[in-house]
Write a protein that holds these residues in place. Structure first.
Motif, PDB file in Angstrom:
ATOM      1  N   ASP A 192      11.152  -2.859  14.262  1.00  0.00           N
ATOM      2  CA  ASP A 192      11.385  -3.476  12.950  1.00  0.00           C
ATOM      3  C   ASP A 192      10.260  -3.162  11.967  1.00  0.00           C
ATOM      4  N   GLN A 193       9.531  -2.101  12.224  1.00  0.00           N
ATOM      5  CA  GLN A 193       8.410  -1.737  11.347  1.00  0.00           C
ATOM      6  C   GLN A 193       8.404  -0.250  11.045  1.00  0.00           C
ATOM      7  N   TYR A 253     -10.950   3.493   1.008  1.00  0.00           N
ATOM      8  CA  TYR A 253      -9.667   2.956   1.456  1.00  0.00           C
ATOM      9  C   TYR A 253      -8.546   3.831   0.920  1.00  0.00           C
ATOM     10  N   TYR A 254      -7.338   3.586   1.388  1.00  0.00           N
ATOM     11  CA  TYR A 254      -6.152   4.308   0.942  1.00  0.00           C
ATOM     12  C   TYR A 254      -5.221   3.347   0.213  1.00  0.00           C
ATOM     13  N   ILE A 255      -4.516   3.857  -0.767  1.00  0.00           N
ATOM     14  CA  ILE A 255      -3.443   3.111  -1.416  1.00  0.00           C
ATOM     15  C   ILE A 255      -2.137   3.662  -0.851  1.00  0.00           C
ATOM     16  N   VAL A 256      -1.375   2.796  -0.214  1.00  0.00           N
ATOM     17  CA  VAL A 256      -0.083   3.163   0.349  1.00  0.00           C
ATOM     18  C   VAL A 256       0.986   2.622  -0.593  1.00  0.00           C
ATOM     19  N   THR A 257       1.803   3.507  -1.133  1.00  0.00           N
ATOM     20  CA  THR A 257       2.849   3.115  -2.076  1.00  0.00           C
ATOM     21  C   THR A 257       4.208   3.236  -1.405  1.00  0.00           C
ATOM     22  N   LEU A 258       4.986   2.171  -1.509  1.00  0.00           N
ATOM     23  CA  LEU A 258       6.328   2.090  -0.954  1.00  0.00           C
ATOM     24  C   LEU A 258       7.279   1.844  -2.111  1.00  0.00           C
ATOM     25  N   SER A 259       8.325   2.665  -2.215  1.00  0.00           N
ATOM     26  CA  SER A 259       9.322   2.502  -3.277  1.00  0.00           C
ATOM     27  C   SER A 259      10.696   2.373  -2.658  1.00  0.00           C
ATOM     28  N   GLY A 260      11.463   1.404  -3.145  1.00  0.00           N
ATOM     29  CA  GLY A 260      12.842   1.233  -2.695  1.00  0.00           C
ATOM     30  C   GLY A 260      13.783   1.999  -3.595  1.00  0.00           C
ATOM     31  N   SER A 261      14.701   2.738  -3.005  1.00  0.00           N
ATOM     32  CA  SER A 261      15.567   3.595  -3.823  1.00  0.00           C
ATOM     33  C   SER A 261      16.672   2.813  -4.514  1.00  0.00           C
ATOM     34  N   THR A 262      17.143   1.719  -3.935  1.00  0.00           N
ATOM     35  CA  THR A 262      18.253   1.001  -4.555  1.00  0.00           C
ATOM     36  C   THR A 262      17.798   0.138  -5.719  1.00  0.00           C
ATOM     37  N   ALA A 317      -3.465   6.152   9.679  1.00  0.00           N
ATOM     38  CA  ALA A 317      -2.167   5.580  10.026  1.00  0.00           C
ATOM     39  C   ALA A 317      -2.086   4.183   9.423  1.00  0.00           C
ATOM     40  N   PHE A 318      -0.864   3.736   9.178  1.00  0.00           N
ATOM     41  CA  PHE A 318      -0.656   2.413   8.608  1.00  0.00           C
ATOM     42  C   PHE A 318       0.701   1.912   9.082  1.00  0.00           C
ATOM     43  N   VAL A 319       0.772   0.632   9.439  1.00  0.00           N
ATOM     44  CA  VAL A 319       2.012   0.031   9.917  1.00  0.00           C
ATOM     45  C   VAL A 319       2.461  -1.026   8.919  1.00  0.00           C
ATOM     46  N   LEU A 320       3.686  -0.888   8.444  1.00  0.00           N
ATOM     47  CA  LEU A 320       4.292  -1.879   7.553  1.00  0.00           C
ATOM     48  C   LEU A 320       5.216  -2.747   8.403  1.00  0.00           C
ATOM     49  N   ALA A 321       4.742  -3.923   8.774  1.00  0.00           N
ATOM     50  CA  ALA A 321       5.498  -4.773   9.681  1.00  0.00           C
ATOM     51  C   ALA A 321       6.119  -5.971   8.991  1.00  0.00           C
ATOM     52  N   GLU A 322       5.504  -6.488   7.934  1.00  0.00           N
ATOM     53  CA  GLU A 322       5.973  -7.739   7.334  1.00  0.00           C
ATOM     54  C   GLU A 322       6.982  -7.532   6.216  1.00  0.00           C
ATOM     55  N   PHE A 323       7.486  -6.337   6.042  1.00  0.00           N
ATOM     56  CA  PHE A 323       8.423  -6.045   4.953  1.00  0.00           C
ATOM     57  C   PHE A 323       9.855  -6.331   5.418  1.00  0.00           C
ATOM     58  N   ALA A 324      10.684  -6.877   4.545  1.00  0.00           N
ATOM     59  CA  ALA A 324      12.098  -7.158   4.863  1.00  0.00           C
ATOM     60  C   ALA A 324      12.922  -5.905   4.574  1.00  0.00           C
ATOM     61  N   TRP A 325      13.147  -5.091   5.592  1.00  0.00           N
ATOM     62  CA  TRP A 325      13.863  -3.827   5.428  1.00  0.00           C
ATOM     63  C   TRP A 325      15.351  -4.080   5.298  1.00  0.00           C
ATOM     64  N   THR A 326      16.009  -3.318   4.429  1.00  0.00           N
ATOM     65  CA  THR A 326      17.462  -3.358   4.288  1.00  0.00           C
ATOM     66  C   THR A 326      18.004  -1.959   4.498  1.00  0.00           C
ATOM     67  N   ASN A 368       1.859  14.186  -0.129  1.00  0.00           N
ATOM     68  CA  ASN A 368       3.273  14.504  -0.222  1.00  0.00           C
ATOM     69  C   ASN A 368       4.071  13.204  -0.125  1.00  0.00           C
ATOM     70  N   VAL A 369       5.263  13.204  -0.663  1.00  0.00           N
ATOM     71  CA  VAL A 369       6.129  12.028  -0.606  1.00  0.00           C
ATOM     72  C   VAL A 369       7.053  12.197   0.584  1.00  0.00           C
ATOM     73  N   ASP A 370       7.173  11.159   1.401  1.00  0.00           N
ATOM     74  CA  ASP A 370       8.100  11.189   2.530  1.00  0.00           C
ATOM     75  C   ASP A 370       9.163  10.127   2.314  1.00  0.00           C
ATOM     76  N   THR A 371      10.397  10.475   2.619  1.00  0.00           N
ATOM     77  CA  THR A 371      11.521   9.564   2.459  1.00  0.00           C
ATOM     78  C   THR A 371      12.052   9.206   3.836  1.00  0.00           C
ATOM     79  N   LEU A 372      12.441   7.947   3.985  1.00  0.00           N
ATOM     80  CA  LEU A 372      12.921   7.452   5.269  1.00  0.00           C
ATOM     81  C   LEU A 372      14.097   6.524   5.042  1.00  0.00           C
ATOM     82  N   PHE A 373      15.158   6.705   5.837  1.00  0.00           N
ATOM     83  CA  PHE A 373      16.280   5.758   5.797  1.00  0.00           C
ATOM     84  C   PHE A 373      16.034   4.711   6.867  1.00  0.00           C
ATOM     85  N   VAL A 374      16.056   3.444   6.448  1.00  0.00           N
ATOM     86  CA  VAL A 374      15.879   2.349   7.384  1.00  0.00           C
ATOM     87  C   VAL A 374      17.244   1.700   7.582  1.00  0.00           C
ATOM     88  N   PRO A 375      17.777   1.737   8.821  1.00  0.00           N
ATOM     89  CA  PRO A 375      19.108   1.167   9.079  1.00  0.00           C
ATOM     90  C   PRO A 375      19.099  -0.360   9.065  1.00  0.00           C
TER      91      PRO A 375
END
Length: 125
Positions: free
Chosen positions: A47-48, A63-72, A87-96, A118-125
Motif C-alpha cells: 500500500d505504499q 535534503y531532497y524535495i520529492v514532488t508527487l502530482s495526481g493526474s486526475t 530512496a523514499f517511501v510514501l506510505a501515508e498517502f491515500a492512493w486511488t 527525470n519524471v516517472d509515472t506510476l499507475f496505482v491500482p
C-alpha cells in the motif's frame, strides 16, 4: 552634416574592433552547485510507493524535495527526504486508481534547489 558623416565610420570602426574580440560566457548559475538526481524509478509495493534514484555526489545534498502530482486532480504534494539517502517511501498517502507522477530535486546547504530529476509515472491500482 559632413561632420556627422565623418564620425559615423569612426564610431563603426571602434565598435567593430571592440566587439569583435571573443569573450567567454560566464558559467550557468547552477553549474557546480548541486548534482541532478537521475534514474528516478517509482514502484507500488503493498500500500505504499517506493522511489529510488541515483546521485553522483550525494555529499553536498542537505535534503531532497520529492514532488508527487495526481493526474486526475492536478494536485501536487511535496515531501522532504534526507540528503544521505537515495530512496523514499510514501506510505501515508491515500492512493486511488490513478496515474501519479514523481520528481526529485536536490537542495544544498545554502538552500539552493537544483534541477529536477527525470519524471516517472506510476499507475496505482
Amino acid at each position: 552634416m559632413s561632420k556627422a558623416l565623418w564620425s559615423l565610420p569612426a564610431i563603426l570602426i571602434v565598435c567593430f574592433s571592440a566587439c569583435s574580440k571573443e569573450h567567454s560566457l560566464p558559467s550557468r548559475f547552477h553549474d557546480g552547485r548541486v548534482e541532478i538526481p537521475s534514474g528516478l524509478e517509482a514502484r507500488f509495493e503493498g500500500d505504499q510507493v517506493v522511489l529510488e534514484w541515483n546521485m553522483e555526489a550525494p555529499g553536498e545534498v542537505l535534503y531532497y524535495i520529492v514532488t508527487l502530482s495526481g493526474s486526475t486532480t492536478g494536485a501536487e504534494w511535496q515531501y522532504t527526504a534526507p540528503g544521505d539517502s537515495t530512496a523514499f517511501v510514501l506510505a501515508e498517502f491515500a492512493w486511488t486508481d490513478s496515474f501519479y507522477t514523481f520528481q526529485v530535486q536536490a537542495v544544498d546547504h545554502t538552500a539552493f534547489v537544483g534541477q529536477g530529476s527525470n519524471v516517472d509515472t506510476l499507475f496505482v491500482p
